[in-house]
Design a protein around this motif. Structure first.
Motif, PDB file in Angstrom:
ATOM      1  N   ARG A  27       0.844  -1.187   0.000  1.00 53.56           N
ATOM      2  CA  ARG A  27       0.000   0.000   0.000  1.00 53.56           C
ATOM      3  C   ARG A  27       0.886   1.246   0.000  1.00 53.56           C
ATOM      4  O   ARG A  27       1.865   1.314   0.756  1.00 53.56           O
ATOM      5  CB  ARG A  27      -0.912   0.014   1.226  1.00 53.56           C
ATOM      6  N   THR A  28       0.535   2.193  -0.846  1.00 51.82           N
ATOM      7  CA  THR A  28       1.286   3.462  -0.902  1.00 51.82           C
ATOM      8  C   THR A  28       0.301   4.613  -0.777  1.00 51.82           C
ATOM      9  O   THR A  28       0.265   5.517  -1.601  1.00 51.82           O
ATOM     10  CB  THR A  28       2.078   3.568  -2.222  1.00 51.82           C
ATOM     11  N   ARG A  29      -0.518   4.567   0.283  1.00 52.52           N
ATOM     12  CA  ARG A  29      -1.578   5.566   0.435  1.00 52.52           C
ATOM     13  C   ARG A  29      -1.044   6.920   0.866  1.00 52.52           C
ATOM     14  O   ARG A  29      -1.694   7.944   0.675  1.00 52.52           O
ATOM     15  CB  ARG A  29      -2.605   5.072   1.454  1.00 52.52           C
ATOM     16  N   THR A  30       0.144   6.933   1.479  1.00 51.69           N
ATOM     17  CA  THR A  30       0.766   8.181   1.921  1.00 51.69           C
ATOM     18  C   THR A  30       2.222   8.181   1.496  1.00 51.69           C
ATOM     19  O   THR A  30       2.808   7.119   1.202  1.00 51.69           O
ATOM     20  CB  THR A  30       0.697   8.336   3.450  1.00 51.69           C
ATOM     21  N   VAL A  31       2.835   9.357   1.492  1.00 56.10           N
ATOM     22  CA  VAL A  31       4.254   9.450   1.136  1.00 56.10           C
ATOM     23  C   VAL A  31       5.129   8.663   2.107  1.00 56.10           C
ATOM     24  O   VAL A  31       6.020   7.915   1.672  1.00 56.10           O
ATOM     25  CB  VAL A  31       4.684  10.930   1.047  1.00 56.10           C
ATOM     26  N   PRO A  32       4.922   8.768   3.432  1.00 57.37           N
ATOM     27  CA  PRO A  32       5.741   7.944   4.345  1.00 57.37           C
ATOM     28  C   PRO A  32       5.618   6.442   4.065  1.00 57.37           C
ATOM     29  O   PRO A  32       6.611   5.714   4.165  1.00 57.37           O
ATOM     30  CB  PRO A  32       5.192   8.300   5.731  1.00 57.37           C
ATOM     31  N   GLU A  33       4.416   5.984   3.696  1.00 58.42           N
ATOM     32  CA  GLU A  33       4.252   4.570   3.345  1.00 58.42           C
ATOM     33  C   GLU A  33       5.086   4.210   2.127  1.00 58.42           C
ATOM     34  O   GLU A  33       5.753   3.164   2.101  1.00 58.42           O
ATOM     35  CB  GLU A  33       2.773   4.262   3.059  1.00 58.42           C
ATOM     36  N   ALA A  34       5.039   5.064   1.088  1.00 56.66           N
ATOM     37  CA  ALA A  34       5.812   4.797  -0.127  1.00 56.66           C
ATOM     38  C   ALA A  34       7.306   4.762   0.175  1.00 56.66           C
ATOM     39  O   ALA A  34       8.035   3.873  -0.292  1.00 56.66           O
ATOM     40  CB  ALA A  34       5.499   5.851  -1.189  1.00 56.66           C
ATOM     41  N   VAL A  35       7.784   5.720   0.979  1.00 60.91           N
ATOM     42  CA  VAL A  35       9.211   5.779   1.322  1.00 60.91           C
ATOM     43  C   VAL A  35       9.609   4.558   2.143  1.00 60.91           C
ATOM     44  O   VAL A  35      10.673   3.957   1.935  1.00 60.91           O
ATOM     45  CB  VAL A  35       9.519   7.081   2.090  1.00 60.91           C
ATOM     46  N   GLU A  36       8.747   4.152   3.069  1.00 55.75           N
ATOM     47  CA  GLU A  36       9.035   2.994   3.913  1.00 55.75           C
ATOM     48  C   GLU A  36       9.170   1.721   3.081  1.00 55.75           C
ATOM     49  O   GLU A  36       9.961   0.827   3.412  1.00 55.75           O
ATOM     50  CB  GLU A  36       7.920   2.829   4.948  1.00 55.75           C
ATOM     51  N   HIS A  37       8.417   1.633   1.997  1.00 54.89           N
ATOM     52  CA  HIS A  37       8.489   0.450   1.129  1.00 54.89           C
ATOM     53  C   HIS A  37       9.643   0.528   0.122  1.00 54.89           C
ATOM     54  O   HIS A  37       9.806  -0.388  -0.689  1.00 54.89           O
ATOM     55  CB  HIS A  37       7.162   0.269   0.380  1.00 54.89           C
ATOM     56  N   GLY A  38      10.401   1.628   0.137  1.00 58.60           N
ATOM     57  CA  GLY A  38      11.567   1.714  -0.734  1.00 58.60           C
ATOM     58  C   GLY A  38      11.309   2.356  -2.075  1.00 58.60           C
ATOM     59  O   GLY A  38      12.009   2.066  -3.054  1.00 58.60           O
ATOM     60  N   ILE A  39      10.316   3.249  -2.151  1.00 57.19           N
ATOM     61  CA  ILE A  39      10.025   3.984  -3.386  1.00 57.19           C
ATOM     62  C   ILE A  39      10.402   5.443  -3.174  1.00 57.19           C
ATOM     63  O   ILE A  39      10.035   6.048  -2.160  1.00 57.19           O
ATOM     64  CB  ILE A  39       8.538   3.870  -3.771  1.00 57.19           C
ATOM     65  N   ALA A  40      11.138   6.017  -4.108  1.00 55.76           N
ATOM     66  CA  ALA A  40      11.529   7.429  -4.048  1.00 55.76           C
ATOM     67  C   ALA A  40      11.049   8.133  -5.302  1.00 55.76           C
ATOM     68  O   ALA A  40      10.961   7.527  -6.373  1.00 55.76           O
ATOM     69  CB  ALA A  40      13.043   7.554  -3.923  1.00 55.76           C
ATOM     70  N   TYR A  41      10.760   9.419  -5.172  1.00 52.35           N
ATOM     71  CA  TYR A  41      10.267  10.200  -6.306  1.00 52.35           C
ATOM     72  C   TYR A  41      11.004  11.533  -6.375  1.00 52.35           C
ATOM     73  O   TYR A  41      10.923  12.354  -5.457  1.00 52.35           O
ATOM     74  CB  TYR A  41       8.760  10.443  -6.167  1.00 52.35           C
ATOM     75  N   VAL A  42      11.744  11.745  -7.442  1.00 53.67           N
ATOM     76  CA  VAL A  42      12.417  13.021  -7.697  1.00 53.67           C
ATOM     77  C   VAL A  42      11.490  13.862  -8.561  1.00 53.67           C
ATOM     78  O   VAL A  42      11.297  13.593  -9.746  1.00 53.67           O
ATOM     79  CB  VAL A  42      13.779  12.806  -8.393  1.00 53.67           C
ATOM     80  N   THR A  43      10.892  14.888  -7.969  1.00 54.50           N
ATOM     81  CA  THR A  43       9.878  15.685  -8.635  1.00 54.50           C
ATOM     82  C   THR A  43      10.443  16.541  -9.761  1.00 54.50           C
ATOM     83  O   THR A  43      11.620  16.914  -9.749  1.00 54.50           O
ATOM     84  CB  THR A  43       9.177  16.594  -7.609  1.00 54.50           C
ATOM     85  N   GLU A  44       9.595  16.880 -10.739  1.00 54.24           N
ATOM     86  CA  GLU A  44      10.016  17.771 -11.821  1.00 54.24           C
ATOM     87  C   GLU A  44      10.139  19.210 -11.340  1.00 54.24           C
ATOM     88  O   GLU A  44      10.807  20.023 -11.961  1.00 54.24           O
ATOM     89  CB  GLU A  44       9.024  17.696 -12.992  1.00 54.24           C
ATOM     90  N   ASP A  45       9.489  19.556 -10.224  1.00 60.19           N
ATOM     91  CA  ASP A  45       9.527  20.922  -9.688  1.00 60.19           C
ATOM     92  C   ASP A  45      10.349  20.920  -8.407  1.00 60.19           C
ATOM     93  O   ASP A  45       9.826  20.869  -7.308  1.00 60.19           O
ATOM     94  CB  ASP A  45       8.104  21.420  -9.415  1.00 60.19           C
ATOM     95  N   ARG A  46      11.674  20.935  -8.574  1.00 61.45           N
ATOM     96  CA  ARG A  46      12.548  20.785  -7.412  1.00 61.45           C
ATOM     97  C   ARG A  46      12.411  21.950  -6.441  1.00 61.45           C
ATOM     98  O   ARG A  46      12.560  21.770  -5.231  1.00 61.45           O
ATOM     99  CB  ARG A  46      13.998  20.634  -7.853  1.00 61.45           C
ATOM    100  N   LYS A  47      12.126  23.150  -6.945  1.00 62.92           N
ATOM    101  CA  LYS A  47      12.093  24.309  -6.056  1.00 62.92           C
ATOM    102  C   LYS A  47      10.856  24.320  -5.167  1.00 62.92           C
ATOM    103  O   LYS A  47      10.914  24.749  -4.017  1.00 62.92           O
ATOM    104  CB  LYS A  47      12.175  25.599  -6.876  1.00 62.92           C
ATOM    105  N   GLN A  48       9.722  23.847  -5.690  1.00 62.24           N
ATOM    106  CA  GLN A  48       8.503  23.864  -4.888  1.00 62.24           C
ATOM    107  C   GLN A  48       8.332  22.606  -4.055  1.00 62.24           C
ATOM    108  O   GLN A  48       7.921  22.664  -2.895  1.00 62.24           O
ATOM    109  CB  GLN A  48       7.279  24.051  -5.791  1.00 62.24           C
TER     110      GLN A  48
END
Length: 511
Positions: A333-354
């Protein structure tokens, strides 16, 4: 501009820079991130006032000592920054004349304002009513509003800092055509850009900066010293001080069963628009990426690439409407960002400044943000370890900053991107989703980031690589998925991929 030198605490941004621009030409300025391009233009436009730098500025044969932006605008020098300075909830007309209103005794003449705004919109080719809110316009049309605003100030020299960085191909071509028209009308333009193909198409002259110094100025058109062919490789050689024989690092590409075991599988993923819940922005998407594999995602504006990535990463976009995520053969389950990070998924956003960085904090704090538990003892962050980790990444990622205590907001775009990547690499994810990881970054810094991505794949990480630059996808990826209107339209092996094949799939109606 003669012998321009500008120093910030700990950094000499410009060192004796020379720049000469002819009247009525398009003059491009090229250089790696941190070369001093934007700083030089801020000196010229009064953002950095006279007295804060050394050297001389002469405009139309007269010495200039601008104390602020207003002083340079009164001489006809107007700068349009990469981050547009428009008020989203005001109208086009209000933005064009903000601070420069048609008013008598404190009362604005709206008839005159609307009439003049209409004339300016026609001049820049923007088919919008002057009453339209800025928030209702796309980025491409907002750029045209900025140019209309500059024209309202009787501009003689227009400076555009990365004007097409956030635009799609169609909007970019519209803007470049307008710049050509302004040149033909006698308006001089200075364009800062990393897109070398665009520079070769529109520029009359090109000045190259490297490490805060002028390397050379090349005359492309209409001059006695014009060069017959200023190639991209010729410009790159001046920017980085060496030939880039290969734009992408060499690596062995794996596809299908030759790659590792499946790391991430997404099945039937569907997401509705965050406001219009009847509209599907991601429609029944299924894809997979294996360990050690770099999988590209290509699509035109509005295809749903970023929406897919953000919704998988903790449902950060839209309204979830169905689908599963499987990691290493186990549904998660990746219902929240902490859940996704805990499962080993990272996301480098296209809008680094915001979304990717805390610009008012330093490099050290930014790098540790996604992995604080690794640096904490009994709930307290070990600041010595945090600093040691940041110093290691400053060295290994070649982040150009005097110390790890430098504020991230003061770094160039390429170095900011390296900080974002460092943050997620230290978190040690199994799956890394990269969304436009080289947007607004020069060719030298791009190569460094490509090398980092290749190293991650070599360590067995699964990489999803989203990019609007098709040559980048073709040069980096083992396989490429294509998207159109929220649906997958193709899964193309590297051996069968070309720009023509990708574009054909990107413009399909259905998968």
């Amino acid at each position: 501009m003669r012998s321009i030198t500008k120093t910030f605490p700990g950094v000499k941004a410009l060192s004796g820079v020379e720049l000469e621009v002819r009247q009525g030409e398009i003059h491009a300025i090229c250089g790696e991130n941190g070369a001093g391009k934007s700083t030089l233009m801020k000196v010229l436009s009064g953002v950095h006032p006279h007295g804060s730098y050394e050297g001389e500025i002469h405009f139309e044969g007269e010495p200039c000592r601008f104390k602020d932006i207003g002083a340079s605008e009164r001489r006809g020098i107007v700068i349009i920054h990469q981050e547009l300075a428009l008020v989203p909830f005001l109208s086009i007309a209000e933005n064009i004349f903000l601070g420069n209103e048609y008013a008598s005794k404190g009362v604005i003449s709206w008839n005159e304002t609307m009439r003049e705004a209409t004339r300016l919109l026609e001049r820049v080719g923007l088919p919008e009513k002057p009453q339209t809110r800025i928030a209702d316009l796309g980025v491409g049309r907002q750029q045209l509003v900025e140019i209309a605003k500059a024209l309202s100030k009787e501009v003689k020299l227009l400076i555009l800092d990365e004007p097409t960085a956030a635009l799609n191909d169609e909007d970019s071509e519209t803007l470049l055509e307008l710049i050509r028209e302004l040149r033909d009308q006698g308006i001089t333009c200075i364009v800062i850009s990393h897109k070398l193909g665009e520079i070769r198409r529109v520029a009359d002259s090109v000045t190259i900066l490297r490490d805060g110094r002028t390397v050379e100025t090349l005359t492309v058109r209409d001059g006695p010293t014009a060069e017959p062919e200023v190639s991209e490789d010729r410009i790159i050689r001046g920017m980085v001080g060496r030939d880039l024989d290969h734009r992408f690092p060499e690596r062995t590409h794996y596809t299908g069963e030759d790659a590792g075991e499946t790391a991430l599988r997404i099945n039937g993923w569907t997401v509705r628009h965050h406001i219009d819940h009847h509209r599907k922005v991601v429609d029944d998407v299924s894809l997979e990426v294996r360990r050690g594999e770099i999988v590209g995602v290509a699509g035109l504006m509005g295809a749903g690439r970023t929406e897919l990535a953000m919704s998988v990463f903790g449902r950060s976009y839209g309204q979830y409407a169905g689908g599963t995520v499987t990691l290493g053969g186990r549904e998660i389950r990746t219902r929240t960002v902490p859940e996704a990070v805990e499962h080993g998924i990272a996301y480098v956003t296209e809008d680094r400044k915001q979304f990717g960085l805390n610009l008012i904090d330093d490099i050290s704090r930014n790098i540790s943000l996604a992995s604080l538990p690794k640096l904490a003892r009994r709930g307290v962050v070990d600041e010595h370890e945090e600093r040691r980790v940041a110093e290691r990444y400053r060295t290994s990622m070649n982040i150009k900053a005097p110390t790890v205590f430098e504020k991230v907001g003061r770094l160039s775009g390429g170095n900011q991107q390296k900080v974002v990547l460092s943050k997620w690499i230290h978190a040690d994810p199994d799956v890394l989703i990269l969304d436009e990881p080289t947007r607004g970054i020069d060719v030298g810094a791009k190569y460094e980031i490509y090398t980092v991505i290749d190293r991650l794949a070599a360590r067995g990480k699964a990489v999803i690589f989203i990019s609007s630059e098709l040559p980048e996808l073709l040069g980096m990826c083992d396989r490429i998925y294509t998207m159109a209107a929220g649906r997958l339209t193709g899964d193309i092996p590297r051996a069968e991929a070309s720009q023509e094949v990708l574009m054909r799939h990107m413009t399909m109606d259905r998968g």
